[in-house]
Design an enzyme around this catalytic site. Structure first.
Site, PDB file in Angstrom:
ATOM      1  N   CYS A  38       0.842  -1.193   0.000  1.00 45.66           N
ATOM      2  CA  CYS A  38       0.000   0.000   0.000  1.00 45.66           C
ATOM      3  C   CYS A  38       0.878   1.245   0.000  1.00 45.66           C
ATOM      4  O   CYS A  38       1.964   1.266   0.584  1.00 45.66           O
ATOM      5  CB  CYS A  38      -0.898  -0.013   1.235  1.00 45.66           C
ATOM      6  N   SER A  40       0.459   3.813   1.636  1.00 47.20           N
ATOM      7  CA  SER A  40       0.630   4.275   3.014  1.00 47.20           C
ATOM      8  C   SER A  40       1.916   3.727   3.616  1.00 47.20           C
ATOM      9  O   SER A  40       2.618   4.416   4.359  1.00 47.20           O
ATOM     10  CB  SER A  40      -0.567   3.853   3.869  1.00 47.20           C
ATOM     11  N   HIS A  43       4.867   5.832   2.583  1.00 51.98           N
ATOM     12  CA  HIS A  43       5.025   7.084   3.335  1.00 51.98           C
ATOM     13  C   HIS A  43       5.918   6.872   4.560  1.00 51.98           C
ATOM     14  O   HIS A  43       6.763   7.714   4.887  1.00 51.98           O
ATOM     15  CB  HIS A  43       3.668   7.624   3.784  1.00 51.98           C
ATOM     16  N   HIS A  59       0.038  -3.733   6.295  1.00 52.23           N
ATOM     17  CA  HIS A  59      -1.230  -3.674   7.028  1.00 52.23           C
ATOM     18  C   HIS A  59      -2.420  -4.174   6.214  1.00 52.23           C
ATOM     19  O   HIS A  59      -3.554  -4.083   6.671  1.00 52.23           O
ATOM     20  CB  HIS A  59      -1.502  -2.224   7.458  1.00 52.23           C
ATOM     21  N   CYS A 164      -7.393  -3.078   3.293  1.00 51.95           N
ATOM     22  CA  CYS A 164      -7.128  -1.635   3.293  1.00 51.95           C
ATOM     23  C   CYS A 164      -7.700  -0.966   2.058  1.00 51.95           C
ATOM     24  O   CYS A 164      -8.615  -0.164   2.146  1.00 51.95           O
ATOM     25  CB  CYS A 164      -5.630  -1.354   3.410  1.00 51.95           C
TER      26      CYS A 164
END
Length: 362
Positions: A38, A40, A43, A59, A164
């Site tokens: 992902c 995310s 990041h 996740h 997610c």
């Protein structure tokens, strides 16, 4: 077990041997079957969002329950489960008012002084768990309120992306936007979350679904997943959307986390429309409405993880897939081994493909 560990921001993840603790009273040990990559995670890997290190990211996962703590009542050994970072305590203000995705989840983590869930096998040093899960690993030790049982007939590599990308994108449509059949929507950014948003908008009966992305390959995927229109995210995109819809869209979903994308979502709205920001913007960035936007009754909102109620939402999304309504096969671009994780993130940076999914044991 093997896990991909973030040791230093901006550096490749390192495959290391870790030891996972035994389940506490409310904990579940899961053998990870698959985990999606992902944006995310990127990041945190790049250091745009801080986190205590070393840590195991990841996740968006699915797996099989191997062991449960003495007080666990929601899953049992052998269950197929999907994990979700929206771990919830069940008794705080947010949980009891139905906003579980806002729960800060202090009770879902081990307390101060308790042994860590993850340690390095060679020296016993602590490795931090990220987002309640740390799924880039062969096993996950999580609170029981961070996973939900699903039908064993569901392929786990597809189930992983529900944890997610699909939960966030579909939740934005079903929970945050509460899209009414026939309303128009534009989706800015057609990665995993954006494509899931497009698919959910089709399921919800949107009248017109406009996908916006600079990459032609992603625009093609959006059309396959139900977009009625797909346009380039150029400087004239907002004007084009307003013209196409004769005044703008009812809903604009930002699904990439770039400042320009947030501005585009707001600029695409019709009077009374709502923009929903899903992407992780730079921490110092602000998205706003002008005075004229406010006078036009336009609205701007966030929706962390799509405002999900994941113990209910995830099994329903699995059912959508099993019934042929949710197209997870198109969202998944490739399946890779854990050792290919850094290459997978490099492909993500190029921005021309959808979801890469780690399949453990391949």
């Amino acid at each position: 077990m093997k896990a991909a560990v973030l040791v230093e921001p901006g550096k490749p993840l390192e495959i290391q041997d870790l030891t996972v603790s035994k389940p506490g009273p409310h904990e579940v040990l899961i053998r990870t079957a698959a985990c999606g990559l992902c944006h995310s995670d990127l990041h945190f890997i790049e250091g745009a969002y801080p986190h205590p290190l070393p840590a195991v990211p990841g996740h968006e996962a699915a797996g099989i329950v191997e062991a449960v703590g003495s007080e666990v009542r929601t899953v049992k050994v052998g269950d197929a489960v999907v994990t979700c970072l929206s771990a919830f305590c069940g008794h705080c203000e947010f949980c009891v008012t139905g906003r579980m995705s806002l729960c800060l989840g202090a009770d879902t983590r081990r307390g101060v002084g308790a042994p860590p869930r993850l340690t390095r096998t060679d020296d016993g040093s602590t490795v931090n768990q990220m987002l309640n899960l740390s799924a880039f690993a062969e096993q996950m030790l999580v609170h029981e309120h961070a996973c939900v049982a699903i039908t064993p007939d569901m392929p786990l590599d597809r189930a992983a992306v529900i944890g997610c990308a699909v939960t966030t994108g579909a939740g934005a449509v079903f929970n945050a936007a509460k899209l009414t059949p026939g309303e128009t929507i534009c989706v800015v950014g057609c990665g995993g979350v954006g494509l899931a948003t497009v698919n959910a908008a089709k399921i919800a009966g949107a009248g017109r679904i406009i996908a916006v992305d600079p990459m032609p390959e992603k625009r093609e995927l959006a059309l396959k997943l139900g977009a009625t229109d797909a346009i380039d995210a150029g400087p004239d995109a907002a004007r084009e959307i307003v013209e196409m819809t004769k005044g703008g869209v009812h809903h604009a979903i930002e699904a990439v986390g770039r400042p320009a994308s947030g501005d585009l979502a707001v600029a695409s709205l019709r009077r009374g429309g709502t923009a929903t920001i899903l992407g992780m913007m730079p921490l110092n960035h602000k998205v706003g409405l002008s005075a004229m936007d406010l006078l036009s009754d336009k609205k701007l909102q966030g929706a962390i993880m799509g405002g999900n109620h994941f113990p209910v939402d995830l099994p329903r999304l699995v059912d959508f897939y099993m019934r042929g309504l949710l197209d997870l096969d198109t969202i998944i671009a490739e399946r890779i081994p854990l050792e290919g994780i850094n290459v997978g993130f490099e492909k993500m940076k190029q921005g021309n493909s959808a979801r890469s999914v780690i399949v453990f044991g391949q």
